[in-house]
Write a protein that holds these residues in place. Structure first.
Motif, PDB file in Angstrom:
ATOM      1  N   PRO A   3       0.800  -1.229   0.000  1.00 18.34           N
ATOM      2  CA  PRO A   3       0.000   0.000   0.000  1.00 18.34           C
ATOM      3  C   PRO A   3       0.833   1.280   0.000  1.00 18.34           C
ATOM      4  O   PRO A   3       2.035   1.276   0.284  1.00 18.34           O
ATOM      5  CB  PRO A   3      -0.805  -0.115   1.297  1.00 18.34           C
ATOM      6  N   TYR A   4       0.147   2.364  -0.293  1.00 18.44           N
ATOM      7  CA  TYR A   4       0.756   3.690  -0.414  1.00 18.44           C
ATOM      8  C   TYR A   4       1.536   4.107   0.824  1.00 18.44           C
ATOM      9  O   TYR A   4       2.541   4.799   0.724  1.00 18.44           O
ATOM     10  CB  TYR A   4      -0.342   4.724  -0.720  1.00 18.44           C
ATOM     11  N   GLU A   5       1.102   3.702   1.995  1.00 17.89           N
ATOM     12  CA  GLU A   5       1.712   4.154   3.244  1.00 17.89           C
ATOM     13  C   GLU A   5       3.163   3.698   3.430  1.00 17.89           C
ATOM     14  O   GLU A   5       3.911   4.293   4.188  1.00 17.89           O
ATOM     15  CB  GLU A   5       0.884   3.675   4.447  1.00 17.89           C
ATOM     16  N   GLN A  46       6.908   3.548   3.059  1.00 16.46           N
ATOM     17  CA  GLN A  46       7.896   4.541   2.639  1.00 16.46           C
ATOM     18  C   GLN A  46       9.207   3.901   2.181  1.00 16.46           C
ATOM     19  O   GLN A  46       9.915   4.472   1.359  1.00 16.46           O
ATOM     20  CB  GLN A  46       8.199   5.494   3.808  1.00 16.46           C
ATOM     21  N   GLN A  97       2.119   0.074  -4.684  1.00 25.15           N
ATOM     22  CA  GLN A  97       1.408   1.353  -4.652  1.00 25.15           C
ATOM     23  C   GLN A  97       2.102   2.309  -3.694  1.00 25.15           C
ATOM     24  O   GLN A  97       1.676   3.438  -3.509  1.00 25.15           O
ATOM     25  CB  GLN A  97      -0.037   1.120  -4.214  1.00 25.15           C
ATOM     26  N   ALA A  98       3.168   1.836  -3.077  1.00 26.73           N
ATOM     27  CA  ALA A  98       3.876   2.562  -2.022  1.00 26.73           C
ATOM     28  C   ALA A  98       4.475   3.864  -2.532  1.00 26.73           C
ATOM     29  O   ALA A  98       4.769   4.024  -3.716  1.00 26.73           O
ATOM     30  CB  ALA A  98       4.967   1.675  -1.435  1.00 26.73           C
ATOM     31  N   ASN A  99       4.690   4.758  -1.597  1.00 26.59           N
ATOM     32  CA  ASN A  99       5.270   6.060  -1.875  1.00 26.59           C
ATOM     33  C   ASN A  99       6.793   5.979  -1.797  1.00 26.59           C
ATOM     34  O   ASN A  99       7.420   6.668  -1.016  1.00 26.59           O
ATOM     35  CB  ASN A  99       4.721   7.059  -0.848  1.00 26.59           C
ATOM     36  N   PRO A 156       5.266   2.308  -8.723  1.00 29.72           N
ATOM     37  CA  PRO A 156       4.572   3.566  -8.436  1.00 29.72           C
ATOM     38  C   PRO A 156       5.129   4.733  -9.229  1.00 29.72           C
ATOM     39  O   PRO A 156       6.285   4.702  -9.681  1.00 29.72           O
ATOM     40  CB  PRO A 156       4.827   3.758  -6.936  1.00 29.72           C
ATOM     41  N   THR A 165       6.035   7.455  -8.065  1.00 33.45           N
ATOM     42  CA  THR A 165       7.049   8.151  -7.259  1.00 33.45           C
ATOM     43  C   THR A 165       8.451   7.579  -7.460  1.00 33.45           C
ATOM     44  O   THR A 165       9.427   8.174  -7.021  1.00 33.45           O
ATOM     45  CB  THR A 165       6.697   8.049  -5.757  1.00 33.45           C
TER      46      THR A 165
END
Length: 141
Positions: free
Chosen positions: A63-65, A67, A86-88, A109, A111
């Motif tokens: 998930p996005y959360e 890091q 989907q991680a940042n 992602p 990013t």
């Protein structure tokens, strides 16, 4: 059922070990389960060797959360076929997916800036790296 760190509740089951080195971040230290498909909970860091030599996992959604995905986090996951990041994150570290011999597809992602050398070494089945485009860029096209 997922069993999360005490602050997480869900109907799904995970066999995850968490550590909180500074009481601010949540680190996924080790996955011990046998699920084929995983959607990870919102942790900050996936520790090196967290999934090392797992023989069950076939698909993972990160998930996005998240890091940081440390290097060698998924070394030797012999049945892993697809991973949706989907991680940042800004980079995929050296040897992160080394010897995931059945890994076919990775969704990366928007990013992501750097894929370090040997990040996918030994991924003999890898045929698709899907880079998610930035929403603004797609609207401009």
């Amino acid at each position: 059922d997922y069993v999360f760190h005490t602050e997480y509740k869900s109907n799904l089951k995970y066999d995850l070990d968490y550590i909180r080195p500074d009481n601010k971040i949540i680190v996924l230290d080790k996955y011990r389960g046998d699920n084929k498909k995983l959607i990870l909970p919102p942790v900050d860091v996936i520790k090196s060797s967290a999934f090392k030599h797992n023989i069950y996992v076939e698909e993972i959604v990160i998930p996005y959360e998240v890091q940081v995905i440390e290097g060698e986090s998924f070394v030797g996951c012999s049945r892993l076929k697809k991973i949706d990041i989907q991680a940042n994150i800004k980079s995929i570290n050296m040897l992160t997916f080394e010897d995931c011999i059945n890994l076919e597809e990775v969704i990366l992602p928007n990013t992501l800036k750097i894929i370090e050398a040997l990040a996918f070494q030994g991924c003999l089945s890898l045929s698709k790296l899907n880079f998610q485009m930035m929403k603004g860029l797609m609207e401009e096209m």
